[in-house]
Design an enzyme around this catalytic site. Structure first.
Site, PDB file in Angstrom:
ATOM      1  N   ASP A  18       0.853  -1.179   0.000  1.00 14.12           N
ATOM      2  CA  ASP A  18       0.000   0.000   0.000  1.00 14.12           C
ATOM      3  C   ASP A  18       0.897   1.239   0.000  1.00 14.12           C
ATOM      4  O   ASP A  18       2.089   1.159   0.317  1.00 14.12           O
ATOM      5  CB  ASP A  18      -0.889  -0.036   1.251  1.00 14.12           C
ATOM      6  N   ASP A  20      -0.180   5.287   0.851  1.00 10.29           N
ATOM      7  CA  ASP A  20      -0.376   6.262   1.914  1.00 10.29           C
ATOM      8  C   ASP A  20      -0.579   5.572   3.260  1.00 10.29           C
ATOM      9  O   ASP A  20      -1.483   4.752   3.420  1.00 10.29           O
ATOM     10  CB  ASP A  20      -1.579   7.159   1.603  1.00 10.29           C
ATOM     11  N   ASP A 215      -1.622  -0.511   5.947  1.00  8.56           N
ATOM     12  CA  ASP A 215      -1.900   0.117   7.244  1.00  8.56           C
ATOM     13  C   ASP A 215      -3.380   0.112   7.594  1.00  8.56           C
ATOM     14  O   ASP A 215      -3.749   0.593   8.662  1.00  8.56           O
ATOM     15  CB  ASP A 215      -1.411   1.568   7.240  1.00  8.56           C
TER      16      ASP A 215
END
Length: 335
Positions: A18, A20, A215
């Site tokens: 991922d 951001d 995240d």
């Protein structure tokens, strides 16, 4: 960096990362990420940056990463727009009209798979919808007309919110919700947490054993579970220790760590499980005490192991070391 053959990264042939909250935060790379990625490539591990953002093309994403001194190439970026275009190409004949409710970058992906992007509903065999700050009522209206007429509907992702420096703003899922309300239909979702984006990214690397790293429990980790892939949750972005303690089976990571640096640690140390340095007993709460460790993330792995079995998420410290570790994790207030 370690060269130990038993590190987490060496057990997989591609990292599906991922962006951001995992690789960068806003305009800044997360400290240490560039070094970790250089180490992966040095060992021959493939890297794919997997993003739900459909408003930017892979070349633009790669350029942004290079501007952060993170080496990458365009073919290492996999977007939900690409995944959506692939889903469309598998369903429609070549040259079919696809109504695009989204950015010009999404039009480019539709063209790349041999379909014809249009902006009006007439004759559209499908509708594809991705995040774009330029989306307005007129675009949604055309989408509604096409969907009601029977067009196949694909959403790049269903993220209701979009993290920005100003806080959470409406994401593609909010616009998708508007068309759901207007049509009563449900789209096929190509991006996280659905499987197509992960499978396409893995295929593009010629890999067979991917590790999903992200995240967010609700997109990255849930997507890995859906795609039957192992995952690493890093706590540098959206999901918190409290979130992971309360995670449902569909959102539980294989591994858990503070940051991407964990790829250079032994895999078995990162599994949510009992930890030698901590004691966790289950009563009215998870009762934590130290057995010689002050590592808060070791404690979190031990807590997750017990919480996921018992369903209890309240935590209480039994000694000062546990109180300090829990405060670091944001699970209790400092004394």
């Amino acid at each position: 960096m370690t060269t130990d053959g038993d590190t987490l990264a060496t057990g997989y042939d591609v990292m599906l990362l991922d962006l951001d909250g995992t690789v960068y935060q806003g305009p800044r790379p997360i400290p240490g990420v560039a070094e970790v990625l250089r180490g992966l490539r040095g060992r021959g591990t493939a890297v794919r940056f997997v993003t739900n953002n459909a408003s930017r093309g892979p070349g633009d994403v790669a350029q942004t990463l290079r501007g952060m001194e993170i080496d990458t190439t365009t073919d290492e970026v996999s977007t939900s727009a690409q995944a959506a275009a692939r889903v469309l190409a598998e369903r429609l004949p070549a040259g079919a009209k696809v109504l695009v409710v989204g950015a010009p970058a999404l039009e480019d992906e539709v063209t790349a798979v041999g379909l014809r992007p249009v902006r009006e509903a007439a004759g559209a065999a499908a509708v594809v919808q991705g995040h774009w700050t330029g989306t307005g009522w007129e675009h949604l209206a055309e989408g509604s007309i096409a969907i009601r007429a029977g067009a196949f509907w694909v959403a790049c992702n269903a993220d209701v919110t979009l993290p920005t420096e100003r806080g959470l703003l409406p994401g593609n899922g909010s616009m998708v919700a508007a068309l759901k309300a207007a049509t009563g239909a449900e789209p096929v979702v190509a991006g996280k947490p659905e499987a197509p984006l992960f499978h396409i990214a893995t295929l593009s690397a010629g890999a067979s054993k991917p590790l999903v790293v992200g995240d967010r429990l609700d997109t990255d980790i849930a997507g890995a579970v859906t795609a039957a892939m192992h995952s690493l949750l890093v706590l540098t972005g959206v999901s918190t220790p409290a979130d992971v303690l309360a995670a449902t089976p569909a959102e539980r990571p294989t591994y858990l760590a503070s940051s991407l640096d964990a790829l250079d640690q032994p895999a078995d140390e990162l599994v949510p499980s009992p930890q030698k340095g901590w004691q966790v007993d289950v009563d009215h709460a998870l009762l934590a005490s130290s057995k010689g460790s002050e590592d808060a993330y070791e404690l979190l792995r031990a807590l997750c192991h017990e919480a996921w079995q018992s369903g209890i998420t309240a935590v209480e410290p039994r000694d000062d070391e546990a109180a300090a570790a829990l405060a670091e994790l944001g699970l209790t207030r400092p004394a």
